[in-house]
Structures are given as C-alpha cells and as structure tokens.
Design an enzyme around this catalytic site. Structure first.
Site, mmCIF file in Angstrom:
data_model
loop_
_atom_site.group_PDB
_atom_site.id
_atom_site.type_symbol
_atom_site.label_atom_id
_atom_site.label_comp_id
_atom_site.label_asym_id
_atom_site.label_seq_id
_atom_site.Cartn_x
_atom_site.Cartn_y
_atom_site.Cartn_z
ATOM 1 N N ASP A 58 0.788 -1.236 0.000
ATOM 2 C CA ASP A 58 0.000 0.000 0.000
ATOM 3 C C ASP A 58 0.823 1.291 0.000
ATOM 4 O O ASP A 58 1.757 1.421 0.795
ATOM 5 C CB ASP A 58 -0.853 0.094 1.279
ATOM 6 N N GLU A 94 -10.270 -2.592 4.695
ATOM 7 C CA GLU A 94 -8.925 -2.075 4.973
ATOM 8 C C GLU A 94 -8.809 -0.659 4.392
ATOM 9 O O GLU A 94 -9.620 -0.242 3.564
ATOM 10 C CB GLU A 94 -7.857 -2.963 4.310
HETATM 11 C C1 FRU Z 1 -3.707 -3.706 2.860
HETATM 12 C C2 FRU Z 1 -3.029 -4.148 4.139
HETATM 13 C C3 FRU Z 1 -3.385 -3.197 5.259
HETATM 14 C C4 FRU Z 1 -2.236 -3.375 6.208
HETATM 15 C C5 FRU Z 1 -1.091 -3.579 5.263
HETATM 16 C C6 FRU Z 1 -0.029 -4.514 5.770
HETATM 17 O O1 FRU Z 1 -3.085 -4.145 1.717
HETATM 18 O O2 FRU Z 1 -3.384 -5.489 4.455
HETATM 19 O O3 FRU Z 1 -4.648 -3.410 5.838
HETATM 20 O O4 FRU Z 1 -2.061 -2.271 7.039
HETATM 21 O O5 FRU Z 1 -1.620 -4.086 4.063
HETATM 22 O O6 FRU Z 1 1.069 -4.512 4.935
#
Ligand code: FRU
Length: 538
Positions: A57, A240
């Site tokens: 992300d 998320e």
């Molecule tokens: C989304 C996610 C988030 C988390 C991160 C961990 O892709 O799963 O929810 O904070 O990636 O890398």
C-alpha cells in the site's frame, strides 16, 4: 530494454529460498543494490516502484513545501511481504520520484502497517520546532508475537513526527495512542484529517466489517465517535485502508463527503479493490446520501477502479486550497497474486497519481478519476491517428512506427452504428503474445483480456482465467478511451474517468506492436493521438 536479470537469478539460486511465517508467505532473498538497473524485465518505466524489494500500500501521502510525499508499505529485506516498514519517496511534479531512506522501522510494539500523514499547522501536538509545524504520521502497530499467540488485540495505532520535511522521524513515547479496547482482530489503517466544523482531528479506522471514526484535539488523546458500514457495501472480505474527505459536486456549489473503503477479497473481478460511499460527515457521524443508498445496499458497491490491479487507494493530505484537487494513488496489484508476480529484484508498483471529481450523473452521484495533468510532461513523440472507419485490425506500429511498451493513447470512437462491435486496442510481440483492452458494444461493457498476454503460470487459478469486465455507465454516443501502457500494466480511463480499469500483464518480451480493433461491426475512429512516454528513472 536492457535485461540484467540473468546474474540476479543466479544469485537468487545460490542463496536458495527460506520460509517466513508471516501471512503464510514465502520469502526470497533480495538483490544487492549494486545489481539494480531500473530496466529489469517488467519494471514500470513511468510509475513509482521501489528500487529493490517488496512494496504494497501507498501510505501517508501528504503535500508539504512543494513536495508530494509518498510513503509505502515496504519490506527492505526481500521481494515478498514481511515485517513492514514505511518506505519513502518524494516528487515535486507527481511525475518524477526521488527515493529517500526508509522513514519508519518496526519496533517493540509491532510492524509499521498502513496509515496516513498530516501537517499539524496549529501545532496541536506540540511536536513543532522553530515556529514550523511538524509532519505527523499515524500508523498501525501490528504486533506479530501477539498475533501468533492468537491474541486478538494485536493491532493498535501509533504516531511519529518529523521536523525536517519527512526526512527523519521520532516515534511518540506515549504510543500506542489508540489501544484496541474492543480487541478487534482487524483494527487498522488510520487515515487522519482535520475537520474544520468540529475543530478536531478525526481518524477513520478499518475494523473488519465496518469503519470507525475517532476524534482528538491533539492526535494523542482519542475518543470513539461513531461507526459506519456494517449494513452497507460489499463484505466478501476484510475492510482495509479507509479514507474520508469532503469534495464539491462538479458544476454546483454543493459539497458531499466521500468514504473510501478498500476490501480484500470481494472486488468486482476478484480479490482486492476500492469501494466508495458518498454522504455527509457532521464531524462525528457519516450518513449515506439517499441518492447512493440503493447502489451500496449490503452486497453492492460503487467501485473506484474496476480492474484487478488497483488496491489501497488513499488520497493526499494538505494539497493547497489554491490547487483544489483531491489527488490519490493506489497500489498496482492484487493480494490474490501480489507475492508471486514474476519479478525478482523488486515487487509491485503504485498506480499513476489520479485526480477525483464528484459528478451528478443519470445514475446518481459518481466519482470520476483521471490521471493528473502533470503526467503530460512525460509525453515524447506524438502521432496523430488518421480518422478512419476501422473494420478488423488497424496496425498502428506498421503505419505510424509507434511502439506501445511505454505509451499513452487518447481515442474517440463514434458508437452511432456500433451495435455488435467489439472495439479495442491490441498489443502484441514477436512471440505471438497478445493483450487486449476495449469495449464490447454487445454486452455494453469494457473488458481486459490478458489470457494470452504472457506469463500467468505463477497464479494459474487467479491471474488470467477469463476476461475482466466493467459495465459502461455513460450513454454518450462518443466513446472516449484514455490509455497508459507501461511495460507490464495498463490504466484505462474511459468516458472522462467514469469507468477506470487498472490491469497488469507479463509478456515474455515487451509488447512492441499495437493495433486498433473493431470486430463484429464497424466503428469510426473520429479522433486519436498516441504518445511515446519518457521513462522517469535514470
Ligand atoms: C492492505 C493491508 C493493510 C495493512 C497492510 C499490511 O493491503 O493489508 O490493511 O495495514 O496491508 O502490509
């Protein structure tokens, strides 16, 4: 394009593979920095990707003193997911990116998961220095030992600040600033904003099947304000990376609030995707606009991008009012195969930065997204495509000498007599691999076909099992396709951004031929320009 992978693959082989328990993913050793060229096979040439190793992300996008910051989920020891850090890059023009040292490292409270950053203009935190406001990041601390021990409260929220334009960071000694009082297994991805009408900070958190809003005077003491979402939208996966912001309705003096909620899995073509809600936020509670309520009733969603490869889209904080745009960027991958795509030195990239508008359409309020105009600076040689009635295949490479590997195309077709026509753009290479993206007038839908586009053995059951599609919402007789191809990806902005699709493909040799396609009928191309796009990496 140069291929420097052979040495690296030998290096990998010599090192072997070892297993890492987190998220059940396989870890591979990474390349020494000296082996990097930025021209490895499948490396995007005008998108952001880390010089080496794993990214997911985008995080903490914030604009300050002429720089757009892009932090991102980063694992510096491998090209698969692992203990999360915040990688860091800046851009002054949203087109070129400069890599900076890692901003945040895991600590005893946990890995540094996704989150956001703001400029604390009024120094509510007291972290400011020499009369200058601090940049404050808020992130999830994911405690792996607790997760492994089956403790549900393994996610809490922390903050850190920087007094030197994001170059160095100090974590707040009072972390976590939000513990996990309800012991929610998924309690993460804080997106902070300053809300003027209630004069406080509001953070949106993704909590399994809903979002929570929390308020604070100083980013340190937080109180739970309200919840939204259990009864709305798609719930086929975990929620998320939320985002909450106001936006004006184009062509009116009105304003609405937008709530992004990323979901994995459950996207329109499988796996990860970004759904959104439109409503009002009164400083405490988010209420859906009645206009969109049917479209986002439980089990239904409005999608920001209907391709398979745009996830974790979140917007920039603190873009100056004089600019006025709502800018955002996503992760150009999908958790269904992100750890397995056929790259070795680095893995995964960000989408192009995009700009959002809220439009009142016949179907109701809808977000439109377009690539930021700054990307026009990357245009190289351009080719006018003559107006023509396409029937079958029109070879642009042969006729214009145009190579599509790094390119942009703007095409307009007259659909008046296009019933029954399948329109599109086909990329191909000497290996006989083809990729097609376009519009099928029979089904009134956009499609992406990567089933013959090269390697998909890394994910036989998920990557390329059939067409990926998106319904056309516009009824305009002119079909506008705005396309960016970058070595291993395409972004389609159709009908001025009403429908967006981001898709990856992995040809064994870069695509160097491009054809316009009209099958099953005829469709005049009324306007068309193709551009070579310059690479942004030295
Ligand atoms: C989304 C996610 C988030 C988390 C991160 C961990 O892709 O799963 O929810 O904070 O990636 O890398």
């Amino acid at each position: 394009m140069m291929r420097n992978n052979t040495l690296f693959v030998l290096f990998l082989g010599a090192c072997g593979l070892f297993l890492f328990a987190c998220k059940g993913k396989v870890e591979t050793p990474a390349a020494p920095a000296t082996m990097l060229t930025n021209t490895e096979q499948h490396r995007p040439q005008f998108h952001f990707s880390p010089a080496a190793h794993w990214m997911n992300d985008p995080n903490g996008m914030v604009f300050y003193e002429g720089e757009y910051h892009l932090f991102y989920q980063y694992y510096p020891d491998s090209s698969v997911w692992g203990p999360m850090h915040w990688g860091h890059a800046v851009s002054t023009d949203l087109a070129h990116w400069e890599h900076l040292p890692i901003a945040l490292y895991p600590d005893s409270l946990g890995f540094i998961f996704s989150g956001s950053a703001v400029i604390d203009w009024n120094n509510t935190t007291g972290f400011g220095k020499d009369g200058k406001p601090p940049m404050v990041a808020m992130f999830t601390l994911h405690n792996m030992p607790k997760e492994k021990a089956g403790q549900k409260d393994c996610e809490t929220q922390g903050i850190a600040y920087s007094n030197d334009r994001g170059r160095t960071w100090t974590k707040f000694s009072g972390n976590p600033v939000i513990s996990n009082p309800e012991k929610d297994r998924d309690f993460r991805d804080p997106k902070v904003i300053w809300v003027e009408n209630s004069k406080q900070w509001v953070v949106t958190l993704a909590v399994g099947d809903h979002t929570e809003f929390w308020g604070s005077p100083d980013l340190k003491k937080w109180e739970h304000l309200s919840d939204f979402g259990k009864e709305y939208g798609v719930h086929a996966g975990v929620w998320e990376c939320p985002d909450l912001f106001p936006i004006k309705v184009e062509g009116t003096g009105e304003q609405r609030w937008v709530l992004f909620v990323n979901i994995n899995p459950g996207g329109p073509n499988g796996g990860s995707a970004t759904q959104y809600f439109i409503g009002n936020f009164d400083g405490k509670t988010f209420t859906l606009d009645p206009d969109v309520a049917p479209a986002v009733a439980k089990g239904h969603a409005l999608w920001l991008d209907e391709g398979k490869d745009n996830y974790a889209s979140v917007s920039w904080s603190d873009v100056p009012k004089s600019d006025g745009r709502r800018l955002f960027i996503g992760w150009m991958s999908n958790w269904e195969y992100a750890n397995k795509v056929p790259t070795t030195v680095w893995r995964n990239a960000a989408t192009l930065p995009r700009s959002l508008t809220l439009n009142k359409t016949e179907a109701g309020y809808r977000l439109f997204a377009l690539p930021v105009k700054e990307l026009e600076a990357l245009r190289g040689k351009s080719y006018e495509i003559p107006k023509t009635e396409i029937s079958g295949l029109l070879d642009l490479s042969k006729n214009l000498g145009f190579s599509p590997a790094q390119s942009e195309m703007t095409l307009e077709f007259d659909l008046t007599n296009a019933a029954g026509t399948n329109l599109g753009v086909e990329l191909s290479n000497a290996k006989g691999e083809t990729y097609r993206i376009g519009y099928d007038a029979v089904k009134n839908q956009f499609y992406s076909d990567r089933t013959k586009a090269g390697d998909h053995a890394f994910s036989p059951e998920k990557f390329a099992t059939g067409l990926h599609t998106a319904p056309r919402v516009s009824k305009d007789k002119t079909l506008r396709l705005h396309l960016f191809f970058d070595v291993a990806s395409v972004e389609l902005f159709a009908d001025n951004g009403a429908t967006v699709m981001t898709e990856l493909y992995f040809p064994s040799e870069d695509f160097n031929q491009v054809k316009l396609v009209a099958e099953g009928g005829k469709a005049p191309l009324t306007k068309g320009t193709a551009y070579q796009i310059q690479r942004i990496w030295k």
